[in-house]
Motif scaffolding. Sequence first.
Motif, PDB file in Angstrom:
ATOM      1  N   HIS A 101     119.160  82.884 -32.341  1.00  0.00           N
ATOM      2  CA  HIS A 101     119.091  84.252 -32.634  1.00  0.00           C
ATOM      3  C   HIS A 101     120.411  84.935 -32.849  1.00  0.00           C
ATOM      4  O   HIS A 101     121.417  84.339 -32.169  1.00  0.00           O
ATOM      5  CB  HIS A 101     118.409  85.365 -31.460  1.00  0.00           C
ATOM      6  CG  HIS A 101     118.755  85.213 -30.262  1.00  0.00           C
ATOM      7  ND1 HIS A 101     118.808  84.220 -29.206  1.00  0.00           N
ATOM      8  CD2 HIS A 101     119.576  86.056 -29.544  1.00  0.00           C
ATOM      9  CE1 HIS A 101     119.572  84.713 -27.997  1.00  0.00           C
ATOM     10  NE2 HIS A 101     119.812  85.777 -28.353  1.00  0.00           N
ATOM     11  N   SER A 102     120.544  85.932 -33.417  1.00  0.00           N
ATOM     12  CA  SER A 102     121.878  86.516 -33.843  1.00  0.00           C
ATOM     13  C   SER A 102     122.071  88.166 -33.520  1.00  0.00           C
ATOM     14  O   SER A 102     120.994  88.662 -33.216  1.00  0.00           O
ATOM     15  CB  SER A 102     122.305  86.013 -35.290  1.00  0.00           C
ATOM     16  OG  SER A 102     121.174  87.130 -36.238  1.00  0.00           O
ATOM     17  N   HIS A 103     123.422  88.574 -33.403  1.00  0.00           N
ATOM     18  CA  HIS A 103     123.572  89.674 -33.336  1.00  0.00           C
ATOM     19  C   HIS A 103     124.760  90.284 -34.437  1.00  0.00           C
ATOM     20  O   HIS A 103     125.629  89.409 -34.354  1.00  0.00           O
ATOM     21  CB  HIS A 103     123.978  90.122 -31.824  1.00  0.00           C
ATOM     22  CG  HIS A 103     123.044  89.821 -30.773  1.00  0.00           C
ATOM     23  ND1 HIS A 103     121.901  90.720 -30.500  1.00  0.00           N
ATOM     24  CD2 HIS A 103     122.721  88.825 -29.912  1.00  0.00           C
ATOM     25  CE1 HIS A 103     121.213  90.324 -29.617  1.00  0.00           C
ATOM     26  NE2 HIS A 103     121.537  89.147 -29.330  1.00  0.00           N
ATOM     27  N   THR A 109     114.827  83.737 -28.597  1.00  0.00           N
ATOM     28  CA  THR A 109     115.148  84.963 -27.674  1.00  0.00           C
ATOM     29  C   THR A 109     115.959  84.756 -26.207  1.00  0.00           C
ATOM     30  O   THR A 109     116.206  83.646 -25.932  1.00  0.00           O
ATOM     31  CB  THR A 109     113.621  85.440 -27.095  1.00  0.00           C
ATOM     32  OG1 THR A 109     113.219  84.579 -26.330  1.00  0.00           O
ATOM     33  CG2 THR A 109     112.795  85.654 -28.385  1.00  0.00           C
ATOM     34  N   HIS A 110     116.611  85.714 -26.101  1.00  0.00           N
ATOM     35  CA  HIS A 110     117.182  85.652 -24.762  1.00  0.00           C
ATOM     36  C   HIS A 110     116.672  85.066 -23.518  1.00  0.00           C
ATOM     37  O   HIS A 110     117.192  84.551 -22.655  1.00  0.00           O
ATOM     38  CB  HIS A 110     118.288  87.028 -24.497  1.00  0.00           C
ATOM     39  CG  HIS A 110     119.445  86.728 -23.763  1.00  0.00           C
ATOM     40  ND1 HIS A 110     120.597  86.101 -23.975  1.00  0.00           N
ATOM     41  CD2 HIS A 110     119.619  87.131 -22.367  1.00  0.00           C
ATOM     42  CE1 HIS A 110     121.658  86.001 -22.949  1.00  0.00           C
ATOM     43  NE2 HIS A 110     120.886  86.972 -21.844  1.00  0.00           N
ATOM     44  N   GLU A 170     117.491  82.243 -20.844  1.00  0.00           N
ATOM     45  CA  GLU A 170     117.475  82.488 -19.377  1.00  0.00           C
ATOM     46  C   GLU A 170     116.565  81.476 -18.717  1.00  0.00           C
ATOM     47  O   GLU A 170     117.106  80.920 -17.668  1.00  0.00           O
ATOM     48  CB  GLU A 170     117.071  83.868 -19.017  1.00  0.00           C
ATOM     49  CG  GLU A 170     118.169  84.949 -19.481  1.00  0.00           C
ATOM     50  CD  GLU A 170     117.725  86.397 -19.199  1.00  0.00           C
ATOM     51  OE1 GLU A 170     116.536  86.646 -18.867  1.00  0.00           O
ATOM     52  OE2 GLU A 170     118.510  87.442 -19.268  1.00  0.00           O
ATOM     53  N   ALA A 171     115.403  81.223 -19.047  1.00  0.00           N
ATOM     54  CA  ALA A 171     114.450  80.496 -18.631  1.00  0.00           C
ATOM     55  C   ALA A 171     115.010  78.979 -18.624  1.00  0.00           C
ATOM     56  O   ALA A 171     114.845  78.111 -17.742  1.00  0.00           O
ATOM     57  CB  ALA A 171     113.299  80.228 -19.398  1.00  0.00           C
ATOM     58  N   ALA A 172     115.559  78.597 -19.855  1.00  0.00           N
ATOM     59  CA  ALA A 172     116.180  77.327 -19.703  1.00  0.00           C
ATOM     60  C   ALA A 172     117.347  76.754 -18.915  1.00  0.00           C
ATOM     61  O   ALA A 172     117.407  75.613 -18.651  1.00  0.00           O
ATOM     62  CB  ALA A 172     116.562  76.992 -21.355  1.00  0.00           C
ATOM     63  N   ILE A 173     117.983  78.055 -18.442  1.00  0.00           N
ATOM     64  CA  ILE A 173     119.273  77.543 -17.732  1.00  0.00           C
ATOM     65  C   ILE A 173     118.935  77.926 -16.372  1.00  0.00           C
ATOM     66  O   ILE A 173     119.648  77.721 -15.207  1.00  0.00           O
ATOM     67  CB  ILE A 173     120.610  78.455 -18.068  1.00  0.00           C
ATOM     68  CG1 ILE A 173     120.287  79.933 -17.883  1.00  0.00           C
ATOM     69  CG2 ILE A 173     121.010  78.255 -19.495  1.00  0.00           C
ATOM     70  CD1 ILE A 173     121.424  80.644 -18.249  1.00  0.00           C
ATOM     71  N   GLY A 174     117.633  78.236 -16.012  1.00  0.00           N
ATOM     72  CA  GLY A 174     117.163  78.489 -14.838  1.00  0.00           C
ATOM     73  C   GLY A 174     117.622  79.823 -14.109  1.00  0.00           C
ATOM     74  O   GLY A 174     117.414  79.860 -12.967  1.00  0.00           O
TER      75      GLY A 174
END
Length: 555
Positions: free
Chosen positions: A499-501, A515-516, A520-524
């Motif tokens: 995703h981009s900003h 999505t952010h 967050e879920a992927a890195i724990g």
Amino acid sequence: MNDTYLEFITNTHSLYDRYHDDWELCVRSWYGGVEYKDAKYLRAYAVDVNTPSETINTYVLNDDGSTVAKSRAKVEIGTSSNQTNRGQDLLSGSFYLEKLDNTPLYNYCKLIVAEYNSILFRNPPQRTLPDTPEVEEFTQDVDGEGQSINEFMSLVDMMTTVYGVVHVECFKPAGSEIPKWKLYAPTDVTNWSYRYDIDGSLILDKMVIRLEDSDCHSVYRYYTNETVETIFVGAEDDYAPPLEDERLEEIGDNSYRIVQENELGYIPIQTIYQSTKIYNNVGSTVIQDCAQIQRSIYGDSAEIYQAITYGAHPTLVVDETTDQLNEGQVGAEPGAVIRVQAGLTGEPSYVYEFASPQLSAISEIRELIDSKIQKLTQIALLRTEDLIKSARSGEQIEVYDDKLAALVRRKAINLENAESKLWNIWFDWTNQNKPDDFAISYNRQYNKKALEHELGELNLAMNVLERYESMSPKAPEEVYNTREEADARARELGGSGFHSHTQEDGSIIYMPFPTHAQFEAAIGFEGDEFKTEMRDKIRMRLEQLLSATTTTNGL
């Protein structure tokens, strides 16, 4: 059959006996019209009973239509056509029934109930229900009589305002898989029993509903946790129930019953209070006070009618000799000739005058009525022109409106809770679990200012949430200059996408995953549940307010 069993069903609860007359006064005060007049709430004085009612001329005509005879007859006013025809009403033909027929009723109770109901249902309730054909069919016909769920709950609201309490049964009709709701007034629920469970909670143990009470028989519905029974109690010795069913059994003299298993294991009846519960199955309502004031005003209006009737049309007082000399035709019309005896010793020897009571009391009664009306509207928290004129500032009226808004909010909360519990019974009948996203929201707003106030509170809540987020720990951000790099990083973490900003200088940065939250879920990284819950609540309430202020929803 045990006599105690039939006594519990056919007798009434002590609280029922205590409040029955007040419930009747409340509902008749709301109905008005014939129901109020037939209750005979006016005081009957001795002169009212002994004075004949108004009379009418009756004429006898011959074949060519000419009058051949004339007579005068009393107007017979009974509580029903049958009573009048049979002469059963002991007061028939008296001035008291004439007074009942001509005294106006200022029905403020109906006005109060309608005002509260219009505020609460100005915007229809918002519901999140399962999207199934069964639910759709039920919401369009809740009671089997064609009423939608909003129409039915609107009636529940009005009846709780009138009585202070009502009972709603959730039952499954024979041959149908879709449960229905049925409304009962407190005058229908004649007996009940509560008990405590092992946790100390008070639960309904037994309830009797009188379905019919006629000259032929009385029919009762008797609920327990194990059974649902229909009992017929005949009035005559040769009584036979008006149905044929193999389950029908005789339980006593002229008494029969049908017993069915209670599949739910509890009594499927929800008791709904308008405001505060006084006792079990007895609730408080402002109508109980307003009905008494309305009845008092009704009596004062009758006093005015009686004073005008007796005072504006005085009684002729004439001695017997003068009446005989004029063949009973003594009158006060202009130009009338009255024959009297000669005077003795220069003094009149006749009595001829019109006697009537003073009418000065009428003005005082009218002032008393106006004072009672003002107090009635204040008790009901309704604005009047006098209140607006006497208010020193707009803030004073706003405080008055806030009291009414608080009352409406309590009614909304009670209806939300009651409807949610009724849905629990409905889902039990259909062997379904209530969905997690199930929601009911009733209108809590009295005016547009209240809506603006709630939006202001939501805006404040969002600002507080934003400050909270700035203080809480955040997940590390991984920024890349190209989408390929961001997607590659996502694949390393077991996912894909980006995703981009867009930055202030116009440049674009890329981050892994669509999505952010997925990143967050992927890195724990464990997110803040409080922030998520608050976001969801704010979003849901904004959606409800948006829906409630549109005109596409109606009863």
